[in-house]
Scaffold this active site. Structure first.
Site, short mmCIF file in Angstrom:
data_model
loop_
_atom_site.label_atom_id
_atom_site.label_comp_id
_atom_site.label_asym_id
_atom_site.label_seq_id
_atom_site.Cartn_x
_atom_site.Cartn_y
_atom_site.Cartn_z
N LYS A 177 0.87 -1.18 0.00
CA LYS A 177 0.00 0.00 0.00
C LYS A 177 0.90 1.22 0.00
O LYS A 177 1.66 1.46 0.94
CB LYS A 177 -0.91 0.05 1.22
CG LYS A 177 -1.83 1.28 1.20
CD LYS A 177 -2.43 1.59 2.54
CE LYS A 177 -3.19 2.91 2.51
NZ LYS A 177 -2.33 4.08 2.23
N GLU A 252 8.11 0.51 12.10
CA GLU A 252 9.24 1.44 12.03
C GLU A 252 8.64 2.83 12.06
O GLU A 252 8.08 3.28 11.06
CB GLU A 252 10.06 1.18 10.75
CG GLU A 252 11.45 1.79 10.80
CD GLU A 252 11.44 3.27 10.44
OE1 GLU A 252 11.57 4.11 11.37
OE2 GLU A 252 11.29 3.58 9.25
N CYS A 286 12.86 9.99 9.21
CA CYS A 286 12.50 9.48 10.54
C CYS A 286 13.68 9.49 11.49
O CYS A 286 13.49 9.51 12.70
CB CYS A 286 11.91 8.07 10.42
SG CYS A 286 12.89 6.92 9.48
N GLU A 385 7.82 15.58 17.08
CA GLU A 385 8.43 15.29 15.79
C GLU A 385 7.78 16.19 14.73
O GLU A 385 6.58 16.08 14.47
CB GLU A 385 8.26 13.83 15.40
CG GLU A 385 8.99 13.50 14.10
CD GLU A 385 8.79 12.06 13.64
OE1 GLU A 385 9.69 11.55 12.95
OE2 GLU A 385 7.75 11.47 13.97
#
Length: 493
Positions: A177, A252, A286, A385
């Site tokens: 996806k 992750e 990330c 973040e």
């Protein structure tokens, strides 16, 4: 206005539209204009893709000799090398990432397919030392089944390879996806996979939103493992969804990665590493090193040098070879960054450089390298973040203090240490609770290096020799080796 490029989903070896005929546009972050039309998958489309993958799993693919599956992985790698310019261009248009990075990354990611091709026939079982006479027991590793690989918009080729390559090597089949924010690269990747002649249904690509597409995929009763890269909130939905089908999950997730610079660090090297860690890819990584701790003795001098370097970063069109920072991927990111900076300043943060939208383009999502001095890391810009080029800077005094500060973090993905003292580098890196620590460098990847975090940064590892085993299950087989009948059938032995 130029005609929009039209994509289709790749299901069971066929290029198809959504069964509802629904589509959505994907935007070019450079100018905020649509450039391609993509199918919006329904639950029925997902069901078709998963069933195609299950059919392929029940067919020849997992039964092939490992060395024959490896040939397909090497063929995919070769296709990536041959088409790296096209893949880089499409990813740059769709995400705003620099072409100089996307093009090189598409070439380098081929190494991941080569790496797992080489491991495909080297995953071994064991002979068990069983404590019973006339019994021989062995373990073998068998493929899991249908893998749902959910890919974010950033670093698409890398984050696809770390899931798809080991999964295919071990005989699994995959439904990918792609992100609704930047799906185009995955369709171009599927075209290359198709050209290898891989059996139908082994690799499928669908596009759509979290509901119904993502939900239908992660709850499907034929999906045996979900490999997800993305944000913590979506991850929580996936974990809840996995209760429906009892699938394995690997996550992750994001990070608020701390970096410490000691008085004895080589400053030019540290500045280069910090610049790469937070301003490379416009901070949309990330592992972005977004919390910086400077030892008091060098704080002012180092910060001035770093700010001077940041202000010289060339912002421009992402396809230009001399551009060092392009636009952010989407408007939502821009809003989040601006909100957190405003709150941080209101709470005492001091902007050293940047802080406001860049005038390069009124249409694109351009934001300059930004450095904010913070009294502590509980201010919004230092705590959340942001997924952008925003660096929060704090002071520290002692080694013990900075270790405590770096570990006072809900995330645990990446971290960095800059020092000329090797022993200190070893001590601090060992003490940091993170899945990755860079010492005197930053922002590196390799097929042989495990990638992943702890705490709110998720669990499970991608890349490295051990991660291929995460796409298998251990099967135990017992052999009775005597010619005599076994003993009392009503007593366990």
């Amino acid at each position: 206005m130029p005609e929009l490029k039209k994509y289709q989903m790749f299901i069971d070896g066929q290029w198809v539209d959504s069964d509802t005929k629904k589509t959505f546009e994907t935007l070019n972050p450079e100018n905020n204009k649509p450039w391609a039309i993509v199918p919006e998958a329904s639950a029925n489309d997902v069901d078709r893709a998963v069933k195609a993958a299950q059919k392929a799993f029940e067919g020849e693919w997992p039964k092939m000799l490992a060395r024959d599956r490896a040939k397909y992985l090497r063929a995919i790698g070769n296709k990536l090398r041959e088409n790296s310019e096209l893949l880089g261009k499409i990813e740059t248009i769709d995400t705003g990432k620099l072409y100089r990075e996307t093009y090189q990354q598409a070439k380098y990611i081929a190494e991941y397919y080569d790496y797992y091709a080489g491991l495909a026939d080297k995953v071994e079982g064991t002979v068990l030392p069983i404590d019973k006479p006339n019994i021989q027991a062995i373990t073998t590793r068998i493929p899991i089944g249908v893998i749902a690989a959910i890919i974010p918009w950033n670093s698409q080729m890398f984050l696809t390879a770390t899931k798809v390559a080991p999964a295919l090597a071990m005989g699994n089949t995959v439904v990918i996806k792609c992100s609704e924010l930047a799906p185009a690269t995955m369709f171009e990747f599927a075209k290359l996979v198709e050209e290898t002649g891989i059996p139908k249904g082994v690799v499928n690509v669908v596009s759509g939103f979290g509901d119904p597409c993502g939900k239908a995929l992660t709850t499907h009763n034929l999906v045996e493992k979900v490999a997800f890269t993305g944000g913590p909130e979506t991850a929580r939905h996936i974990i809840r969804n996995s209760a429906e089908n009892l699938s394995e999950v690997s996550l992750e997730l994001g990070g608020k990665s701390p970096v410490a610079v000691f008085d004895d660090a080589k400053q030019e090297n540290a500045i280069n590493g910090i610049t790469a860690g937070i301003f490379g890819a416009s901070g949309q990584s990330c592992i972005a090193g977004s919390r910086l701790y400077l030892q008091k003795g060098i704080y002012n001098e180092f910060l001035d040098k770093l700010a001077s370097r940041a202000e010289k970063i060339k912002i421009g069109a992402p396809m230009d070879s001399d551009t060092e920072m392009g636009p952010l991927s989407n408007f939502k990111q821009l809003e989040v960054i601006e909100k957190n900076i405003k709150l941080t300043v209101e709470q005492g943060g001091k902007i050293k450089c940047g802080g406001k939208r860049h005038p390069f383009s009124n249409e694109g999502y351009y934001f300059p390298p930004t450095i904010i001095e913070c009294e502590n890391h509980n201010l919004p810009a230092a705590e959340n973040e942001l997924f952008g080029p925003v660096l929060s800077v704090m002071k520290f005094d002692t080694e013990k203090e900075v270790i405590e500060l770096m570990n006072d973090n809900q995330y645990g993905l990446s971290s960095g240490v800059y020092t000329s003292d090797l022993a200190r580098g070893m001590r601090v890196s060992n003490a940091i609770r993170a899945g990755i620590t860079f010492v005197n460098t930053y922002r590196l990847i390799s097929p042989s290096a495990p990638f992943g975090g702890i705490k709110d940064s998720g669990y499970g590892k991608e890349a490295g020799i051990d991660s291929i085993k995460d796409y298998t299950r251990v099967k135990t087989t017992w052999f009775y080796t005597s010619d005599e009948p076994s003993l009392d059938p009503f007593s366990i032995r």
